[in-house]
Enzyme design. Structure first.
Site, PDB file in Angstrom:
ATOM      1  N   LYS A 124     -54.059 -36.697  12.487  1.00 23.20           N
ATOM      2  CA  LYS A 124     -54.331 -35.455  13.251  1.00 23.20           C
ATOM      3  C   LYS A 124     -55.588 -34.731  12.763  1.00 23.20           C
ATOM      4  CE  LYS A 124     -49.422 -34.592  14.204  1.00 23.20           C
ATOM      5  NZ  LYS A 124     -48.747 -35.503  13.230  1.00 23.20           N
TER       6      LYS A 124
ATOM      7  N   LYS B 163     -46.207 -46.440  12.491  1.00 28.88           N
ATOM      8  CA  LYS B 163     -46.955 -45.190  12.337  1.00 28.88           C
ATOM      9  C   LYS B 163     -47.073 -44.826  10.856  1.00 28.88           C
ATOM     10  CE  LYS B 163     -45.297 -40.936  13.369  1.00 28.88           C
ATOM     11  NZ  LYS B 163     -45.682 -39.996  12.289  1.00 28.88           N
TER      12      LYS B 163
ATOM     13  N   ASP C 283     -61.468 -30.745  12.751  1.00 24.55           N
ATOM     14  CA  ASP C 283     -62.624 -30.284  11.972  1.00 24.55           C
ATOM     15  C   ASP C 283     -63.820 -30.184  12.927  1.00 24.55           C
ATOM     16  OD1 ASP C 283     -64.401 -29.789   9.732  1.00 24.55           O
ATOM     17  OD2 ASP C 283     -62.967 -30.866   8.478  1.00 24.55           O
TER      18      ASP C 283
ATOM     19  N   THR D   3     -45.257 -29.111  18.131  1.00 23.39           N
ATOM     20  CA  THR D   3     -43.956 -28.691  18.653  1.00 23.39           C
ATOM     21  C   THR D   3     -43.262 -27.713  17.714  1.00 23.39           C
ATOM     22  OG1 THR D   3     -43.049 -30.711  17.732  1.00 23.39           O
ATOM     23  CG2 THR D   3     -43.537 -30.733  20.070  1.00 23.39           C
TER      24      THR D   3
ATOM     25  N   ASP E 244     -51.577 -41.608  11.964  1.00 21.86           N
ATOM     26  CA  ASP E 244     -51.228 -40.264  12.448  1.00 21.86           C
ATOM     27  C   ASP E 244     -51.742 -39.219  11.453  1.00 21.86           C
ATOM     28  OD1 ASP E 244     -49.974 -38.127  13.711  1.00 21.86           O
ATOM     29  OD2 ASP E 244     -48.000 -38.586  12.897  1.00 21.86           O
TER      30      ASP E 244
ATOM     31  N   ARG F  59     -35.948 -42.207  12.059  1.00 19.21           N
ATOM     32  CA  ARG F  59     -34.610 -42.241  11.466  1.00 19.21           C
ATOM     33  C   ARG F  59     -33.528 -42.957  12.280  1.00 19.21           C
ATOM     34  NH1 ARG F  59     -35.115 -36.055  10.092  1.00 19.21           N
ATOM     35  NH2 ARG F  59     -36.390 -36.323  11.967  1.00 19.21           N
TER      36      ARG F  59
HETATM   37  O1  C5P Z   1     -37.268 -39.825  12.280  1.00 25.47           O
HETATM   38  P1  C5P Z   1     -37.827 -39.385  13.580  1.00 25.47           P
HETATM   39  O2  C5P Z   1     -37.512 -40.310  14.740  1.00 25.47           O
HETATM   40  O3  C5P Z   1     -37.524 -37.944  13.912  1.00 25.47           O
HETATM   41  O4  C5P Z   1     -39.416 -39.507  13.348  1.00 25.47           O
HETATM   42  C1  C5P Z   1     -40.324 -39.072  14.305  1.00 25.47           C
HETATM   43  C2  C5P Z   1     -41.724 -39.187  13.787  1.00 25.47           C
HETATM   44  O5  C5P Z   1     -42.589 -38.548  14.714  1.00 25.47           O
HETATM   45  C3  C5P Z   1     -41.951 -38.516  12.446  1.00 25.47           C
HETATM   46  O6  C5P Z   1     -42.949 -39.271  11.745  1.00 25.47           O
HETATM   47  C4  C5P Z   1     -42.463 -37.154  12.819  1.00 25.47           C
HETATM   48  O7  C5P Z   1     -43.309 -36.604  11.864  1.00 25.47           O
HETATM   49  C5  C5P Z   1     -43.252 -37.451  14.088  1.00 25.47           C
HETATM   50  N1  C5P Z   1     -43.398 -36.316  15.003  1.00 25.47           N
HETATM   51  C6  C5P Z   1     -42.315 -35.600  15.504  1.00 25.47           C
HETATM   52  N2  C5P Z   1     -42.489 -34.551  16.354  1.00 25.47           N
HETATM   53  C7  C5P Z   1     -43.706 -34.209  16.720  1.00 25.47           C
HETATM   54  C8  C5P Z   1     -44.805 -34.910  16.250  1.00 25.47           C
HETATM   55  C9  C5P Z   1     -44.611 -35.966  15.384  1.00 25.47           C
HETATM   56  O8  C5P Z   1     -41.194 -35.912  15.193  1.00 25.47           O
HETATM   57  N3  C5P Z   1     -43.836 -33.208  17.579  1.00 25.47           N
END
Ligand code: C5P
Length: 242
Positions: free
Chosen positions: A65, A36, A68, A125, A63, A216
């Site tokens: 989003k 992503k 517009d 979220t 990603d 992460r």
């Molecule tokens: O590090 P982690 O597993 O939390 O990363 C999750 C990824 O998904 C990040 O790139 C974050 O921006 C994205 N994301 C999220 N929650 C959302 C939408 C996107 O964590 N509601």
């Protein structure tokens, strides 16, 4: 089943440089199904980031989003598709006309084999009930999310991005075959970081998610390859039981 599970795991390339992104792509290209690329890396490095990950043999979820007017989102979306990304997204709050125009343009211009999957973000979220009220949306997110997902499906989109706790309601509203891509996934042993509404990979799969986005828990692991493999194994076990 392992290969099927691997295809469903998306690694979030939340890094600052193309070189870092490339290093992750080379390490994980055989362990995950997609990478992503979000606003940070794309704003800094542009389409070159997509090209370099694809040159490493990685598929890309872009990603960005988009939100517009229909003409602008349609044109931006055709450019995203020309980059050869596997999936990308827009905001359902941009409205049905915007979503339908984009979906139709992609179907017109790209054969099924090269057309990227088009996903909608429903409600971020990060928006609390209070934050929704502030922008004039009195209904709770639980009510609006399935409604926007259904609107996206009716507009011809392939699926939505949704938090683990929204999966069941969306699956119920939109039926099978409508894709649900889920971030906020944490293996039982991993730290929650700043994610609040988390689910384990098995829980997310059992609830009906088609793809999981994980950053992460893999990137910060002592052994990222092993962490990715363990997540894939857990997904495969849940798929076998389902
Ligand atoms: O590090 P982690 O597993 O939390 O990363 C999750 C990824 O998904 C990040 O790139 C974050 O921006 C994205 N994301 C999220 N929650 C959302 C939408 C996107 O964590 N509601």
């Amino acid at each position: 089943m392992i290969e099927n599970a691997r295809q469903k795991l998306i690694f979030a390339l939340d890094v600052e440089t193309i070189e870092e992104a490339e290093r992750w792509a080379l390490r994980l290209r055989d362990r995950v199904g997609m990478f992503k690329i979000g606003k940070q890396l794309f704003t800094r490095c542009g389409p070159e980031a997509v090209k370099r990950i694809r040159d490493c043999g990685g598929e890309v979820f872009l990603d960005l989003k988009y939100h517009d007017i229909p003409n602008t989102v349609t044109k931006a979306s055709l450019e995203a598709a020309r980059l050869g990304v596997k999936m990308f997204n827009l905001h359902a709050l941009g409205g049905k006309e915007m979503m339908a125009a984009t979906a139709a343009a992609l179907r017109d211009r790209f054969p099924a084999q090269t057309r990227p999957l088009l996903l909608a973000v429903t409600i971020l979220t990060s928006m609390s009930a209070e934050a929704l009220r502030e922008v004039g949306i009195p209904a709770p997110a639980e009510e609006i999310v399935p409604r926007l997902a259904l609107l996206a499906r009716d507009a011809g989109l392939d699926g939505v991005v949704a938090s683990p706790r929204e999966i069941a309601a969306i699956r119920q509203a939109c039926g099978p075959g409508f894709l649900i891509v889920t971030p906020g996934v944490r293996p039982a042993a991993a730290a929650a970081d700043d994610q609040k509404r988390i689910a384990t990979p098995a829980e997310a799969i059992r609830a009906g998610a088609d793809f999981l986005v994980v950053g992460r828990p893999i990137a910060a692991a002592a052994d990222p390859e092993a962490a990715a493999a363990a997540i894939v194994e857990e997904m495969a076990a849940a798929l076998r039981k389902g």
